[in-house]
Design an enzyme around this catalytic site. Structure first.
Site: not given
Length: 237
Positions: A28-29, A83-84, A96-97, A99, A105, A123
């Protein structure tokens, strides 16, 4: 009210220069980063870049915006990936992950000269683990692996789509999320998971990121860099 994800995602496009090969994150970011890069191509601020997408979803978004997309195997380097992250600490460790794109990634990040994370201030944490840790696993033997993780006290759950179907990654794998609460020794856990047969990749991103940007509700951005002892506050006009 400030949308911190949009604020920081769009700002990160300032790091993209003409001629770069850019890793395009998922989530989303990162969505707002890709949107802003596309906007700059459309209005001429960027003439030409090549994007390497970390998911089919991101690739589709980028192509609609006029961003040239190439597979990782077709480029000989990546200048920058943005990346977010689902959690990040001031030690530059992250989860991360969320999404579902953790494998791609991490591959893109490991092939990039520079890795930048963009997150909202919610976050930024002191210790990783409140966010469930994604673990990507092969389908074959996945329920046996699930039971193994359960026996180890890692509180696993298969990620689902709806109530009945298991989520499947772009590589055709499942994701098991671990509800750990806290991860006091992330390197140790990363080593144990990586050496578990059936695990393809885990969502602990350690010693990968060198810069991260934190969007704040007051409209400012905190810039954390490994070569600086304190973050820099950026006023976004």
């Amino acid at each position: 009210m400030v949308d911190t994800k949009e604020l920081v995602g769009r700002y990160a496009a300032n790091y993209v220069k003409d001629g770069m090969v850019v890793g395009l994150g998922t989530g989303s970011t990162a969505y707002w980063f890709v949107e802003e890069v596309g906007a700059r191509i459309a209005d001429g601020r960027l003439k030409q870049i090549v994007g390497v997408a970390t998911s089919r979803r991101t690739a589709e978004q980028a192509l609609k915006l006029g961003i040239t997309i190439m597979d990782l195997d077709r480029v000989n380097h990546i200048d920058l990936v943005v990346d977010g992250a689902d959690e990040v600490t001031r030690d530059f460790y992250g989860i991360k992950g969320g999404g579902g794109a953790l494998l791609h990634e991490k591959i893109v990040a490991k092939n990039a000269k520079r890795s930048i994370w963009v997150v909202g201030e919610d976050k930024l944490v002191d210790t990783l683990g409140a966010f469930p840790l994604p673990v990507e696993v092969v389908q074959f033997g996945s329920w046996n692996l699930f039971r193994q993780l359960m026996a180890a006290g890692l509180e696993p759950s298969f990620r689902k789509v709806g109530s009945d179907s298991l989520y499947m990654t772009d590589s055709g794998n499942y994701i098991i999320d671990l509800k750990l609460g806290q991860i006091p020794y992330p390197h140790q856990l990363a080593h144990e998971l990586k050496n578990t047969v059936g695990v393809v990749e885990h969502g602990l991103f350690l010693d990968v990121c060198d810069t991260f940007l934190v969007g704040r509700a007051d409209g400012t951005i905190l810039l954390y860099q490994k070569d600086q002892t304190e973050p820099m506050t950026i006023e976004v006009s």
